[in-house]
Design a protein around this motif. Structure first.
Motif, PDB file in Angstrom:
ATOM      1  N   GLY A  18      -6.437 -11.793  -2.763  1.00 54.36           N
ATOM      2  CA  GLY A  18      -5.535 -11.154  -1.821  1.00 54.36           C
ATOM      3  C   GLY A  18      -5.795  -9.681  -1.598  1.00 54.36           C
ATOM      4  O   GLY A  18      -5.096  -9.039  -0.821  1.00 54.36           O
ATOM      5  N   LEU A  19      -6.812  -9.139  -2.263  1.00 54.66           N
ATOM      6  CA  LEU A  19      -7.145  -7.721  -2.076  1.00 54.66           C
ATOM      7  C   LEU A  19      -8.047  -7.592  -0.863  1.00 54.66           C
ATOM      8  O   LEU A  19      -9.057  -8.288  -0.753  1.00 54.66           O
ATOM      9  N   TYR A  20      -7.680  -6.741   0.084  1.00 58.69           N
ATOM     10  CA  TYR A  20      -8.427  -6.593   1.328  1.00 58.69           C
ATOM     11  C   TYR A  20      -9.409  -5.432   1.316  1.00 58.69           C
ATOM     12  O   TYR A  20     -10.519  -5.541   1.801  1.00 58.69           O
ATOM     13  N   GLN A  39     -12.368 -11.163   5.209  1.00 55.39           N
ATOM     14  CA  GLN A  39     -11.154 -11.695   5.809  1.00 55.39           C
ATOM     15  C   GLN A  39     -10.112 -10.594   6.016  1.00 55.39           C
ATOM     16  O   GLN A  39      -8.939 -10.879   6.205  1.00 55.39           O
ATOM     17  N   GLU A  40     -10.555  -9.364   5.976  1.00 50.71           N
ATOM     18  CA  GLU A  40      -9.646  -8.218   6.073  1.00 50.71           C
ATOM     19  C   GLU A  40      -8.791  -8.300   7.330  1.00 50.71           C
ATOM     20  O   GLU A  40      -9.273  -8.563   8.418  1.00 50.71           O
ATOM     21  N   LYS A  41      -7.516  -8.083   7.141  1.00 49.25           N
ATOM     22  CA  LYS A  41      -6.602  -7.994   8.278  1.00 49.25           C
ATOM     23  C   LYS A  41      -6.584  -6.548   8.743  1.00 49.25           C
ATOM     24  O   LYS A  41      -7.270  -5.699   8.200  1.00 49.25           O
ATOM     25  N   GLN A  81       0.630  -4.543   0.555  1.00 46.52           N
ATOM     26  CA  GLN A  81       0.978  -3.594  -0.489  1.00 46.52           C
ATOM     27  C   GLN A  81      -0.172  -2.607  -0.604  1.00 46.52           C
ATOM     28  O   GLN A  81      -1.325  -2.959  -0.379  1.00 46.52           O
ATOM     29  N   VAL A  82       0.177  -1.384  -0.910  1.00 46.15           N
ATOM     30  CA  VAL A  82      -0.814  -0.324  -1.049  1.00 46.15           C
ATOM     31  C   VAL A  82      -0.615   0.289  -2.431  1.00 46.15           C
ATOM     32  O   VAL A  82       0.474   0.734  -2.775  1.00 46.15           O
ATOM     33  N   VAL A  83      -1.680   0.267  -3.221  1.00 46.42           N
ATOM     34  CA  VAL A  83      -1.658   0.873  -4.548  1.00 46.42           C
ATOM     35  C   VAL A  83      -2.620   2.055  -4.489  1.00 46.42           C
ATOM     36  O   VAL A  83      -3.795   1.881  -4.181  1.00 46.42           O
ATOM     37  N   PHE A  94      -5.995   0.890  -2.801  1.00 46.12           N
ATOM     38  CA  PHE A  94      -6.188  -0.558  -2.782  1.00 46.12           C
ATOM     39  C   PHE A  94      -5.167  -1.126  -1.796  1.00 46.12           C
ATOM     40  O   PHE A  94      -3.979  -0.855  -1.927  1.00 46.12           O
ATOM     41  N   VAL A  95      -5.619  -1.906  -0.828  1.00 43.67           N
ATOM     42  CA  VAL A  95      -4.718  -2.543   0.126  1.00 43.67           C
ATOM     43  C   VAL A  95      -4.863  -4.040  -0.036  1.00 43.67           C
ATOM     44  O   VAL A  95      -5.980  -4.578   0.023  1.00 43.67           O
ATOM     45  N   GLY A  96      -3.737  -4.707  -0.267  1.00 46.50           N
ATOM     46  CA  GLY A  96      -3.764  -6.145  -0.460  1.00 46.50           C
ATOM     47  C   GLY A  96      -2.624  -6.836   0.249  1.00 46.50           C
ATOM     48  O   GLY A  96      -1.750  -6.198   0.841  1.00 46.50           O
ATOM     49  N   ALA A  97      -2.637  -8.147   0.163  1.00 43.07           N
ATOM     50  CA  ALA A  97      -1.566  -8.957   0.738  1.00 43.07           C
ATOM     51  C   ALA A  97      -0.276  -8.692  -0.020  1.00 43.07           C
ATOM     52  O   ALA A  97      -0.288  -8.191  -1.147  1.00 43.07           O
ATOM     53  N   GLU A  98       0.837  -9.048   0.593  1.00 45.27           N
ATOM     54  CA  GLU A  98       2.130  -8.814  -0.052  1.00 45.27           C
ATOM     55  C   GLU A  98       2.270  -9.590  -1.351  1.00 45.27           C
ATOM     56  O   GLU A  98       2.985  -9.179  -2.252  1.00 45.27           O
ATOM     57  N   ASP A  99       1.534 -10.699  -1.493  1.00 43.61           N
ATOM     58  CA  ASP A  99       1.618 -11.501  -2.716  1.00 43.61           C
ATOM     59  C   ASP A  99       0.437 -11.275  -3.652  1.00 43.61           C
ATOM     60  O   ASP A  99       0.264 -11.995  -4.627  1.00 43.61           O
TER      61      ASP A  99
END
Length: 126
Positions: A18-20, A39-41, A81-83, A94-99
């Motif tokens: 889920g990490l983009y 698969q980056e959104k 989510q952004v960490v 780090f930008v990933g999916a909400e889950d």
């Protein structure tokens, strides 16, 4: 930038489901390295030049709470989510999916330190 460093961060991207995107910038938001999932959104909102310096300012303000230096800020949105990690003079985003598993992203913090040293030298040398 060494191909080994880029390969390493691409490998990290594949390890966390889920990490983009993983992006390394200086504290002013100037991109130094960016790896993204095929698969980056559309996550460019978190990588805009104005977003990174805002993180730096937030860290500086959070440090004034008397709890010590702020190391990480996690922002949760409806779809992402952004960490962001404070590794001055570098900022890791780090930008990933909400889950996406936030704990897995946070566990990467100490694993990347060795690779960041080479990038830090490039940023701090005159």
């Amino acid at each position: 930038m060494s191909d080994d460093i880029k390969k390493y961060f691409n490998g990290l991207l594949q390890k966390v489901s889920g990490l983009y995107v993983i992006q390394i910038t200086d504290r002013d938001g100037v991109p130094l390295l960016r790896v993204s999932n095929s698969q980056e959104k559309n996550v460019d909102f978190a990588l805009m030049p104005s977003f990174i310096p805002t993180f730096t300012t937030a860290c500086d303000q959070a440090s004034k709470l008397g709890l010590g230096r702020n190391k990480t800020i996690i922002s949760m949105y409806s779809n992402y989510q952004v960490v962001q990690m404070n590794k001055l003079p570098l900022i890791l985003t780090f930008v990933g999916a909400e889950d996406c598993n936030t704990g897995h992203i946070l566990a990467l913090e100490h694993q990347v330190d060795g690779y960041l040293e080479d990038i830090k030298l490039a940023v701090t040398e005159p």
